[in-house]
Design a protein around this motif. Structure first.
Motif, PDB file in Angstrom:
ATOM      1  N   ILE A   1       0.835  -1.209   0.000  1.00 20.54           N
ATOM      2  CA  ILE A   1       0.000   0.000   0.000  1.00 20.54           C
ATOM      3  C   ILE A   1       0.867   1.255   0.000  1.00 20.54           C
TER       4      ILE A   1
ATOM      5  N   THR B   1       1.199   3.870  -3.036  1.00 15.09           N
ATOM      6  CA  THR B   1       0.828   5.270  -2.791  1.00 15.09           C
ATOM      7  C   THR B   1       1.917   6.208  -3.289  1.00 15.09           C
TER       8      THR B   1
ATOM      9  N   LEU C   1      -7.136   6.939   2.688  1.00 15.75           N
ATOM     10  CA  LEU C   1      -7.340   5.496   2.586  1.00 15.75           C
ATOM     11  C   LEU C   1      -8.767   5.142   2.991  1.00 15.75           C
TER      12      LEU C   1
ATOM     13  N   SER D   1     -10.875   1.434   3.715  1.00 18.67           N
ATOM     14  CA  SER D   1     -10.632   0.001   3.852  1.00 18.67           C
ATOM     15  C   SER D   1     -11.891  -0.730   4.280  1.00 18.67           C
TER      16      SER D   1
ATOM     17  N   ALA E   1      -4.138  -1.254   6.048  1.00 20.62           N
ATOM     18  CA  ALA E   1      -4.216   0.194   5.862  1.00 20.62           C
ATOM     19  C   ALA E   1      -3.674   0.932   7.080  1.00 20.62           C
TER      20      ALA E   1
ATOM     21  N   TYR F   1      -0.516  10.206   4.147  1.00 17.90           N
ATOM     22  CA  TYR F   1      -1.958  10.075   4.314  1.00 17.90           C
ATOM     23  C   TYR F   1      -2.560  11.189   5.160  1.00 17.90           C
TER      24      TYR F   1
END
Length: 396
Positions: free
Chosen positions: A173, A177, A193, A195, A203, A214
């Motif tokens: 992930i 990203t 994110l 999930s 995540a 994030y």
């Protein structure tokens, strides 16, 4: 043992077709035909070339939009097509939307055996812990009734030392990203994110590892991993029994897979997690089963069924310490996620979960069962994370 039966039923159902294809050789090559476009979304199927020639399948929509970026992370034994409605609706609302198949899932690579050098590069546990055991001590976890259990030691390492673990998936992930979602984007731009279920743990770990990427996490029905050794009652007695069942499946699971390899059986078993049965259409069954005609799928399910360790969501949320906004929605009729345990998350995690939303009459997969309810919540959350000064009230 009810929870053990639940997990085995799901795994066997979704991987039954893959069992026909298992062959004993080391490879990451995908041999089942993947359509150029997803039959569920109409989007092009693409590959992200990850470490050591591992290929990660993904879909994207709204790339020409000027809106923020969203990355969707699927749950247990499914793939990016499970986000078929979010991929469509969020892009129409002006967002750049991405969904991936985690390593070992969907059309992504499923390496069976790897060299020690490759293992060190792609196995998230190896990179973090080396050859050592790893435990998180003095953890506070919830209960199905909304209570708490304290002084819990959480075993973080896969008992088989499999490459298929939450730390590996978190690395997928994070790297995706950085290399795909944020490619050519301005410095400081961040990704939201989203999930579902067990994908939440991957995540959360990605956020804990690379928080700078994030700006928030929206969780759709968390999974508390009832087969984790920290969740099993009387684990000193029951875990050896569970380990024996897991070993039996790893060595003799193929006939059971074969016996369930028909779409009508898949539809019937999906009625357990899905409260909205109308959502279990032929398209859903197709996109869950077709990618499982790829070499290595059976090994992945057996590894995952034997994964009675790893980080837990309440532990991770507490570690996150409310540094980023986290919202949770869940279906009130989810047979696998206790409502009281979800509702207790804001308190148990010391405010790390900002808001909890219950969706009446919905099951374990609200994003697919009731996208007309979930997708507006996603837009609301996306507006929230773009306004850091806004502090939402916790909904209990």
């Amino acid at each position: 043992m009810v929870q053990l039966r639940k997990s085995l039923i799901i795994a066997v159902t979704l991987f039954c077709h893959a069992a026909h294809q298992v062959q004993c050789f080391s490879a990451t090559k995908i041999t089942a035909a993947m359509p150029a476009k997803s039959p569920a979304t109409g989007l092009e199927n693409k590959f992200y070339e990850w470490k050591c020639d591992q290929r990660i399948r993904y879909q994207s929509s709204g790339l020409d939009n000027d809106g923020p970026s969203v990355l969707l992370v699927h749950g247990l034994f499914v793939n990016s097509d499970h986000w078929r409605f979010a991929l469509r609706d969020l892009s129409r609302d002006g967002y750049r939307v991405f969904a991936i198949d985690l390593l070992g899932n969907g059309y992504s690579s499923k390496p069976k055996t790897v060299s020690e050098e490759t293992r060190e590069q792609i196995c998230g546990e190896s990179r973090r812990f080396g050859d050592s055991e790893a435990f998180k001590e003095d953890v506070t976890l919830g209960t199905s009734g909304g209570g708490t259990r304290t002084n819990i030691n959480v075993d973080l390492r896969h008992p088989l030392r499999s490459i298929y673990n939450f730390y590996t998936w978190a690395d997928v992930i994070s790297d995706f990203t950085r290399d795909i979602v944020l490619e050519d984007k301005s410095d400081g731009e961040k990704v939201t994110l989203v999930s579902n279920s067990i994908g939440t743990i991957s995540a959360l770990q990605s956020i804990l590892d690379y928080e700078q990427f994030y700006n928030g996490l929206f969780i759709v029905n968390p999974n508390f991993r009832e087969l984790h050794s920290a969740e099993i009652p009387f684990s000193k007695v029951t875990m050896p029994i569970i380990r024996s069942v897991q070993s039996l499946l790893r060595n003799n699971g193929k006939p059971l897979f074969d016996s369930l390899a028909i779409p009508s059986t898949v539809k019937q078993i999906l009625k357990e997690p899905y409260a909205i049965e109308e959502a279990i259409d032929d398209e859903l069954v197709d996109v869950l089963l077709s990618p499982l005609l790829t070499d290595g799928s059976a090994e992945v399910v057996f590894d995952t069924l034997s994964y009675s360790a790893g980080p837990l969501p309440e532990q991770q949320l507490t570690d996150l310490a409310a540094r980023l906004p986290v919202w949770v929605c869940y279906g009130s009729d989810d047979p696998w996620t206790p409502p009281a345990r979800v509702e207790a998350l804001p308190t148990l995690t010391n405010g790390a979960v900002e808001k909890v939303i219950s969706l009446d009459g919905i099951g374990h997969c609200p994003h697919d069962e009731a996208p007309q309810l979930v997708n507006p919540l996603l837009v609301e959350f996306l507006n929230r994370v773009q306004t850091p000064s806004l502090k939402s009230e916790i909904q209990i």
